[in-house]
Design a protein around this motif. Sequence first.
Motif, PDB file in Angstrom:
ATOM      1  N   VAL A  19       0.737  -1.332  -0.092  1.00  0.00           N
ATOM      2  CA  VAL A  19       0.128  -0.158   0.074  1.00  0.00           C
ATOM      3  C   VAL A  19       0.754   1.233  -0.089  1.00  0.00           C
ATOM      4  O   VAL A  19       0.796   1.899  -0.942  1.00  0.00           O
ATOM      5  N   ALA A  20       1.390   1.078   0.754  1.00  0.00           N
ATOM      6  CA  ALA A  20       2.537   2.627   0.944  1.00  0.00           C
ATOM      7  C   ALA A  20       3.424   2.510  -0.290  1.00  0.00           C
ATOM      8  O   ALA A  20       3.625   3.943  -0.859  1.00  0.00           O
ATOM      9  N   ALA A  23       1.909   4.124  -2.597  1.00  0.00           N
ATOM     10  CA  ALA A  23       0.786   5.842  -3.040  1.00  0.00           C
ATOM     11  C   ALA A  23       1.919   6.346  -2.626  1.00  0.00           C
ATOM     12  O   ALA A  23       1.858   7.649  -3.134  1.00  0.00           O
ATOM     13  N   GLU A  47      -4.799   8.141  -6.251  1.00  0.00           N
ATOM     14  CA  GLU A  47      -5.545   7.632  -5.571  1.00  0.00           C
ATOM     15  C   GLU A  47      -5.271   6.260  -4.950  1.00  0.00           C
ATOM     16  O   GLU A  47      -5.229   5.173  -5.934  1.00  0.00           O
ATOM     17  N   LEU A  48      -6.029   5.753  -4.004  1.00  0.00           N
ATOM     18  CA  LEU A  48      -5.893   4.096  -3.943  1.00  0.00           C
ATOM     19  C   LEU A  48      -7.249   3.359  -3.020  1.00  0.00           C
ATOM     20  O   LEU A  48      -8.109   4.350  -2.603  1.00  0.00           O
ATOM     21  N   ALA A  77      -5.439   1.368  -7.790  1.00  0.00           N
ATOM     22  CA  ALA A  77      -4.591   2.540  -7.926  1.00  0.00           C
ATOM     23  C   ALA A  77      -4.813   3.136  -9.256  1.00  0.00           C
ATOM     24  O   ALA A  77      -5.341   2.856 -10.233  1.00  0.00           O
ATOM     25  N   ASP A  84      -4.491   7.540 -11.418  1.00  0.00           N
ATOM     26  CA  ASP A  84      -4.353   8.887 -10.729  1.00  0.00           C
ATOM     27  C   ASP A  84      -5.904   9.779 -10.246  1.00  0.00           C
ATOM     28  O   ASP A  84      -5.560  11.421 -10.527  1.00  0.00           O
ATOM     29  N   HIS A 116     -10.161   3.252   2.627  1.00  0.00           N
ATOM     30  CA  HIS A 116      -8.911   3.868   1.274  1.00  0.00           C
ATOM     31  C   HIS A 116      -9.188   6.173   2.299  1.00  0.00           C
ATOM     32  O   HIS A 116      -9.532   5.451   3.585  1.00  0.00           O
ATOM     33  N   ARG A 168      -7.963   8.214   4.745  1.00  0.00           N
ATOM     34  CA  ARG A 168      -7.015   7.992   5.717  1.00  0.00           C
ATOM     35  C   ARG A 168      -6.569   6.807   6.506  1.00  0.00           C
ATOM     36  O   ARG A 168      -6.092   6.471   7.299  1.00  0.00           O
ATOM     37  N   THR A 221      -3.759   5.229   4.357  1.00  0.00           N
ATOM     38  CA  THR A 221      -3.037   5.762   4.985  1.00  0.00           C
ATOM     39  C   THR A 221      -2.283   5.067   6.687  1.00  0.00           C
ATOM     40  O   THR A 221      -1.295   4.551   6.516  1.00  0.00           O
ATOM     41  N   THR A 261      -0.895   1.009   6.673  1.00  0.00           N
ATOM     42  CA  THR A 261       0.640   0.952   6.314  1.00  0.00           C
ATOM     43  C   THR A 261       1.235   1.090   8.116  1.00  0.00           C
ATOM     44  O   THR A 261       2.129   0.689   7.527  1.00  0.00           O
TER      45      THR A 261
END
Length: 289
Positions: free
Chosen positions: A202-203, A206, A211-212, A233, A235, A258, A260, A263, A266
């Motif tokens: 994932v990192a 990113a 966009e993930l 993923a 753009d 998706h 926060r 994020t 990760t």
Amino acid sequence: MGRSRNPRRAAAAVSAVEETVDGGLAQLLPDPDRDRAWTLLIDGAPQSHVDLDDPAYLSFEYQRRLGHVIDLAAPPGKPVHAVHLGGGALTLARYVAATRPRSTQQVVERDASLVQLVRRELPLDPNARIRVRSTDARAGLGKVPDGWADLVIADVFSGARTPAHLTSTEFLDEVRRALKPSGVYAANLADGPPLAHLRGQVATAAARFGELALIADAAVLRGKRFGNAVLVASDLPLPLPELTRRAACDPHPARVEHGRPLTDFTGGAVPVTDAAAVDSPAPPPSVFR
């Protein structure tokens, strides 16, 4: 071809096919519940399921999740340019051909003897625009013209593990090069507790895409068991509401993470480079029992 009245009896009358391929012992087992449907195993690990009468039918849960991504990558029925890294029994290429006629597809499958077996026993629709290259996935991706693909799908496993060179930022640079600016990348990933591989992937994505989203069973996301997760993923903004709805309504419901929360998932993992890349972890033996 019509369905028989007794699919179990019809399937039972069809013998399994076994053949040694580059990746090990390949087995094509008839589906007892569906005529002309087969499951492909390599060294006992399930790889693909194909229904020759209904190529839009996806049996494996991770393939259905990738199917949702395919469905939402463009307006319904619109032809696309698709690249499949990893072919197996060509299930997803068949799905695209059935749901998006006149699509043009490139499949990169390193195991040439497996490709021959699949073509012989599970023949493709002759009208499908599917080209198969028997080469390494990253090398084959390098042959795709710049900005050609609407969709790149990575589903590559060697000995039930994703090879290290398909997990890095440099690999994703090649994916981005092959994609159109509006294109979508989707990868089938497998991991278990403590989810270090999945967090790192994932990192890594990113670091290359704006966009993930991550689609997986809640127990897998919590690190309770080994399983598959589909990383998506792009753009451009992803169709998150519809993707979330479809994943939740699946026979094996999944969550879509998706923003926060993804994020935070990760946990501070850093992007993977070629220099530090390793194969994905091997699944525990209990996964295939």
